[in-house]
Design an enzyme around this catalytic site. Structure first.
Site, PDB file in Angstrom:
ATOM      1  N   ALA A   1      20.783  38.665 -73.919  1.00 36.41           N
ATOM      2  CA  ALA A   1      19.790  39.410 -74.680  1.00 36.41           C
ATOM      3  C   ALA A   1      20.436  40.658 -75.257  1.00 36.41           C
ATOM      4  O   ALA A   1      21.413  41.180 -74.710  1.00 36.41           O
ATOM      5  CB  ALA A   1      18.614  39.788 -73.783  1.00 36.41           C
ATOM      6  N   TYR A   2      19.865  41.127 -76.330  1.00 37.76           N
ATOM      7  CA  TYR A   2      20.367  42.329 -76.991  1.00 37.76           C
ATOM      8  C   TYR A   2      19.469  43.507 -76.657  1.00 37.76           C
ATOM      9  O   TYR A   2      18.254  43.410 -76.715  1.00 37.76           O
ATOM     10  CB  TYR A   2      20.481  42.105 -78.500  1.00 37.76           C
ATOM     11  N   LEU A   3      20.103  44.617 -76.295  1.00 34.38           N
ATOM     12  CA  LEU A   3      19.390  45.851 -75.981  1.00 34.38           C
ATOM     13  C   LEU A   3      19.380  46.780 -77.189  1.00 34.38           C
ATOM     14  O   LEU A   3      18.494  47.610 -77.331  1.00 34.38           O
ATOM     15  CB  LEU A   3      20.042  46.542 -74.791  1.00 34.38           C
TER      16      LEU A   3
END
Length: 162
Positions: free
Chosen positions: A29-31
């Protein structure tokens, strides 16, 4: 500073399967996701986790910083994801003196199969296996960042059973 130098391709057949040396399951996932940088969390085989920072405007060569983090921290960071969590199985396939990584996507991108090859320098020209299709290096639609953060994309998929 570490450099990531890689080319990315669509996969046009399942010929790669006969030469697989290993596989791993990923959730990532991308933060944070900007045009020239990203911050990603990745869990591998539900056993280990990494935090990765990528910086650079070109898809071929970028700065990459990667750090091991506790699995519990990664799970918590996943809940703060920008966009969607990517699920994929990565198969390592040696060919022509390079190790190709074939990603078979699941979840919302089921049917998408891509391969990437990491190189030592931008001038490397690895031999392309017969199962490699169109090159998508630099096509942002096929970046993991885009797959996680952009909705409703119309991407080429290769139907197969992994």
């Amino acid at each position: 500073m570490a450099k990531e130098i890689e080319r990315k391709f669509l996969v046009k057949s399942d010929g790669w399967k006969r030469d697989v040396e290993s596989k791993s399951n990923f959730r990532q996932a991308y933060l944070a996701a900007l045009d020239d940088r990203s911050l990603r969390v990745r869990i591998r085989d539900e056993a280990s986790a990494k935090l990765t920072i990528k910086i650079g405007r070109t898809a071929l060569i970028r700065d990459e910083f990667e750090y091991d983090i506790p699995l519990e921290d990664a799970e918590e960071l996943m809940r703060a994801a920008v966009g969607n969590i990517i699920e994929k199985t990565r198969f390592r396939v040696p060919f022509g003196g390079y190790v190709w990584e074939v990603d078979v996507f699941a979840g919302m991108h089921a049917g998408l199969v891509m391969a990437e090859v990491e190189m030592q320098c931008g001038n490397d020209r690895p031999e392309l296996p017969s199962w490699i299709g169109r090159e998508v290096t630099g096509d942002f639609r096929y970046s993991n960042q885009s797959l996680a953060t952009e909705a409703g994309q119309n991407l080429h998929v290769f139907s197969h059973s992994a």
